[in-house]
Write a protein that holds these residues in place. Structure first.
Motif: not given
Length: 288
Positions: A56-64, A183-187, A237-240, A268-275
């Motif tokens: 939600n509120q994201a885009h395909a660039g989240w997978w880059d 819960p922690r800032d992504p890179h 795949v569940r984030s702790g 990881a938090g909800h945004h596991v692909i970033l965290d």
């Protein structure tokens, strides 16, 4: 050792991300019900396709940062949901319309395996269970279904930054944030890339590549019934520290279903692909 289609990985995340972002995707559009969907892809188009569906509120660039590292033996495709990124905006939005978009894009590329984060996982499941998309395997990344959300950690508000316009790009950058917060800032490289992919020039300055109306979507999110009814195998795949309850496996069994596998990314938090991008990549290479 598994090959990722890129030079050997550095242990430094900055170098790892820089290498991935340097592998630019091919860009095109696909027409779905007369509306254009923006698509990006990596790898050999003749190889079996894996479809990536953002949240939600994201885009395909989240997978880059992940797409180019999944290409060995695969064609990797990501797209913008309607109302997000560079895809068309609609008069209104619904679970079913987005699920039909997922089904149509998957059919266009012959994708039988789908990875969805959050809303993207719910839509892929809806496409399979309600609309008969013939997926062989669904990988749901911290995807809360009806009855499986961890209420104590649900975001207090899904309100995004105001739509703009912002007269200066820096003003927009100051307003950019993840919802819910991590819960922690992504890179910082990830956040800067997401920001750059999230804005475009509009009259009066800069605005978000997102239709504010998407938050008023219609219809009902999928629940455990859809998970049980979905053809093919489901990997959760569940984030702790994410939005899905710890006892989701028991809930699935009580509903008469069975997961192909459950993987927990503890830190990881909800945004596991970033965290935890490298941990998620390792999981995807194992299950796809």
């Amino acid at each position: 050792m598994r090959s990722t289609g890129l030079p050997a990985r550095s242990t430094d995340l900055s170098e790892w991300l820089t290498g991935a972002y340097a592998s630019l995707p091919r860009r095109t559009t696909v027409e779905v019900d007369g509306r254009l969907s923006s698509v990006r892809s990596w790898g050999d188009p003749e190889a079996p396709t894996v479809l990536l569906v953002h949240g939600n509120q994201a885009h395909a660039g989240w997978w880059d940062h992940l797409g180019p590292r999944l290409v060995t033996g695969r064609h990797v495709v990501a797209f913008d949901l309607f109302g997000h990124g560079d895809s068309a905006w609609l008069p209104s939005y619904s679970w079913d319309a987005w699920a039909e978009q997922v089904k149509s894009i998957a059919a266009s590329y012959g994708a039988k395996r789908v990875v969805g984060h959050s809303l993207g996982g719910s839509l892929a499941l809806t496409a399979a269970a309600r609309f008969g998309a013939p997926f062989e395997r669904l990988v749901l990344l911290d995807t809360p279904l009806r009855g499986t959300r961890r209420t104590a950690r649900a975001p207090a508000s899904l309100a995004p930054p105001r739509p703009g316009p912002y007269p200066l790009l820096e003003r927009a950058r100051e307003r950019f944030r993840l919802v819910p917060p991590s819960p922690r800032d992504p890179h910082p490289l990830i956040l800067e890339h997401l920001f750059r992919e999230s804005v475009h020039r509009v009259e009066g300055g800069w605005g978000w590549k997102r239709d504010p109306v998407v938050l008023a979507r219609q219809g009902e999110a999928p629940g455990l019934r859809e998970l049980v009814d979905a053809p093919g195998e489901v990997v959760l795949v569940r984030s702790g520290l994410g939005l899905v309850r710890d006892d989701v496996m028991e809930l699935v069994r009580d509903a008469g279903g069975e997961l192909f596998a459950e993987v927990v990314v503890e830190d990881a938090g909800h945004h596991v692909i970033l965290d935890s991008p490298r941990r998620v990549l390792s999981v995807l290479l194992d299950v796809l």
